[in-house]
Design a protein around this motif. Structure first.
Motif, mmCIF file in Angstrom:
data_model
loop_
_atom_site.group_PDB
_atom_site.id
_atom_site.type_symbol
_atom_site.label_atom_id
_atom_site.label_comp_id
_atom_site.label_asym_id
_atom_site.label_seq_id
_atom_site.Cartn_x
_atom_site.Cartn_y
_atom_site.Cartn_z
ATOM 1 N N TYR A 17 -11.374 -30.828 11.047
ATOM 2 C CA TYR A 17 -11.167 -32.236 10.723
ATOM 3 C C TYR A 17 -11.775 -32.491 9.357
ATOM 4 N N ALA A 18 -10.982 -33.052 8.452
ATOM 5 C CA ALA A 18 -11.461 -33.390 7.106
ATOM 6 C C ALA A 18 -12.147 -32.200 6.446
ATOM 7 N N HIS A 19 -11.533 -31.020 6.596
ATOM 8 C CA HIS A 19 -12.042 -29.777 6.017
ATOM 9 C C HIS A 19 -13.394 -29.368 6.573
ATOM 10 N N GLY A 20 -13.713 -29.759 7.797
ATOM 11 C CA GLY A 20 -15.005 -29.390 8.358
ATOM 12 C C GLY A 20 -14.981 -29.271 9.863
ATOM 13 N N VAL A 21 -16.170 -28.993 10.391
ATOM 14 C CA VAL A 21 -16.385 -28.885 11.834
ATOM 15 C C VAL A 21 -16.445 -30.305 12.396
ATOM 16 N N PRO A 22 -15.728 -30.601 13.479
ATOM 17 C CA PRO A 22 -15.788 -31.942 14.063
ATOM 18 C C PRO A 22 -17.224 -32.323 14.433
ATOM 19 N N GLY A 23 -17.552 -33.587 14.240
ATOM 20 C CA GLY A 23 -18.908 -34.058 14.473
ATOM 21 C C GLY A 23 -19.426 -33.789 15.877
ATOM 22 N N ALA A 24 -18.577 -33.965 16.882
ATOM 23 C CA ALA A 24 -19.023 -33.756 18.258
ATOM 24 C C ALA A 24 -19.406 -32.301 18.496
ATOM 25 N N PHE A 25 -18.687 -31.373 17.863
ATOM 26 C CA PHE A 25 -19.025 -29.964 18.049
ATOM 27 C C PHE A 25 -20.286 -29.595 17.269
ATOM 28 N N LYS A 26 -20.426 -30.137 16.075
ATOM 29 C CA LYS A 26 -21.660 -29.907 15.308
ATOM 30 C C LYS A 26 -22.848 -30.463 16.078
ATOM 31 N N ASN A 27 -22.670 -31.591 16.750
ATOM 32 C CA ASN A 27 -23.720 -32.168 17.579
ATOM 33 C C ASN A 27 -24.147 -31.177 18.667
ATOM 34 N N ALA A 28 -23.181 -30.534 19.310
ATOM 35 C CA ALA A 28 -23.494 -29.547 20.349
ATOM 36 C C ALA A 28 -24.305 -28.396 19.760
ATOM 37 N N LEU A 29 -23.901 -27.929 18.597
ATOM 38 C CA LEU A 29 -24.641 -26.844 17.957
ATOM 39 C C LEU A 29 -26.052 -27.287 17.589
ATOM 40 N N ASP A 30 -26.193 -28.523 17.129
ATOM 41 C CA ASP A 30 -27.525 -29.037 16.785
ATOM 42 C C ASP A 30 -28.450 -29.005 18.002
ATOM 43 N N TRP A 31 -27.928 -29.303 19.186
ATOM 44 C CA TRP A 31 -28.741 -29.260 20.394
ATOM 45 C C TRP A 31 -29.173 -27.837 20.741
ATOM 46 N N LEU A 32 -28.443 -26.835 20.279
ATOM 47 C CA LEU A 32 -28.803 -25.445 20.578
ATOM 48 C C LEU A 32 -29.850 -24.886 19.619
ATOM 49 N N VAL A 33 -30.022 -25.508 18.470
ATOM 50 C CA VAL A 33 -30.946 -24.985 17.457
ATOM 51 C C VAL A 33 -32.365 -24.862 17.998
ATOM 52 N N GLY A 34 -32.841 -25.842 18.727
ATOM 53 C CA GLY A 34 -34.224 -25.846 19.186
ATOM 54 C C GLY A 34 -34.495 -24.999 20.414
ATOM 55 N N GLY A 35 -33.469 -24.419 21.005
ATOM 56 C CA GLY A 35 -33.655 -23.615 22.214
ATOM 57 C C GLY A 35 -33.822 -22.139 21.900
ATOM 58 N N LEU A 36 -34.292 -21.403 22.872
ATOM 59 C CA LEU A 36 -34.483 -19.961 22.717
ATOM 60 C C LEU A 36 -33.278 -19.169 23.206
ATOM 61 N N GLU A 37 -32.270 -19.857 23.753
ATOM 62 C CA GLU A 37 -31.126 -19.183 24.370
ATOM 63 C C GLU A 37 -30.125 -18.642 23.357
ATOM 64 N N PHE A 38 -30.038 -19.246 22.189
ATOM 65 C CA PHE A 38 -28.944 -18.960 21.262
ATOM 66 C C PHE A 38 -29.184 -17.818 20.266
ATOM 67 N N PRO A 39 -30.362 -17.698 19.662
ATOM 68 C CA PRO A 39 -30.535 -16.663 18.632
ATOM 69 C C PRO A 39 -30.155 -15.265 19.117
ATOM 70 N N GLY A 40 -29.386 -14.562 18.294
ATOM 71 C CA GLY A 40 -28.937 -13.210 18.599
ATOM 72 C C GLY A 40 -27.707 -13.137 19.483
ATOM 73 N N LYS A 41 -27.218 -14.274 19.950
ATOM 74 C CA LYS A 41 -26.068 -14.287 20.854
ATOM 75 C C LYS A 41 -24.802 -13.883 20.097
ATOM 76 N N PRO A 42 -24.030 -12.913 20.617
ATOM 77 C CA PRO A 42 -22.751 -12.559 19.984
ATOM 78 C C PRO A 42 -21.757 -13.718 20.113
ATOM 79 N N VAL A 43 -21.061 -14.016 19.019
ATOM 80 C CA VAL A 43 -20.100 -15.119 18.994
ATOM 81 C C VAL A 43 -18.811 -14.648 18.327
ATOM 82 N N ALA A 44 -17.689 -14.874 19.015
ATOM 83 C CA ALA A 44 -16.359 -14.618 18.453
ATOM 84 C C ALA A 44 -15.665 -15.960 18.274
ATOM 85 N N LEU A 45 -14.853 -16.051 17.230
ATOM 86 C CA LEU A 45 -14.163 -17.298 16.913
ATOM 87 C C LEU A 45 -12.657 -17.112 16.991
ATOM 88 N N ILE A 46 -11.985 -18.131 17.507
ATOM 89 C CA ILE A 46 -10.528 -18.183 17.486
ATOM 90 C C ILE A 46 -10.136 -19.344 16.593
#
Length: 182
Positions: free
Chosen positions: A84-113
């Protein structure tokens, strides 16, 4: 007979639309996944409150805790995110922001479609940068484009298109191999 362990892949759609090509491609992927992969679609992104560092305390808001738990219990993530508007939609960026402070995400393998058939790449490029900043292991060799027509695309339609089935199956096979080698 050797039974291979089943790896859990959390699927995140960056779209909140009721009928979304990004969600549809993830639902189609669930059907096409090899037996060694269990694809689970997380549908709680719309319930997330807006990110506020003041709310990152115990107890976390329930939708945030559910997202972090889902990330923590998966072996990898598969993300399909619109642009959207050449970027990541705000609602999805919000979800990612909530993951920054947790210990669950670092090092997690991620594939994109990339489900855009129109050559959209700005959001994908931004998403890769965000994910790497968050210490994800972005699987560039696994990620790929499954060009869909856009709004109104249904999983059954995707599964009925041989070229799309083949592209999605190939991506899932690459993901399966990457996780088996990890």
């Amino acid at each position: 007979m050797t039974v291979l362990p089943r790896r859990r892949v959390l699927c995140l759609s960056g779209s909140l639309r009721r009928v979304s090509a990004n969600t549809a491609v993830l639902e189609a992927a669930r059907v096409l996944a090899p037996p060694s992969l269990e694809l689970v679609l997380h549908d709680g992104l719309a319930a997330l409150p807006w990110f506020n560092p003041d709310d990152e305390r115990d107890p976390l808001p329930a939708p945030v805790a559910a997202l972090r738990e889902a990330v923590g219990t998966c072996d990898a993530l598969l993300i399909a995110c619109p642009e959207y508007a050449h970027g990541v939609p705000g609602a999805f960026k919000n979800a990612l922001d909530w993951l920054v402070g947790g210990l669950e995400f670092p090092g997690k393998p991620v594939a994109l479609i990339n489900a855009s058939g129109r050559g959209s790449h700005h959001a994908q490029d931004a998403l890769v940068e965000i994910l790497r900043t968050m210490s994800a292991t972005v699987l560039d060799d696994v990620s790929g484009t499954v060009p869909l027509p856009g709004v109104g695309c249904e999983p059954a339609w995707i599964l009925g298109q041989p070229a799309l089935r083949e592209a999605l199956s190939a991506l899932l096979a690459r993901l399966d191999r990457a996780l088996a080698q990890a």
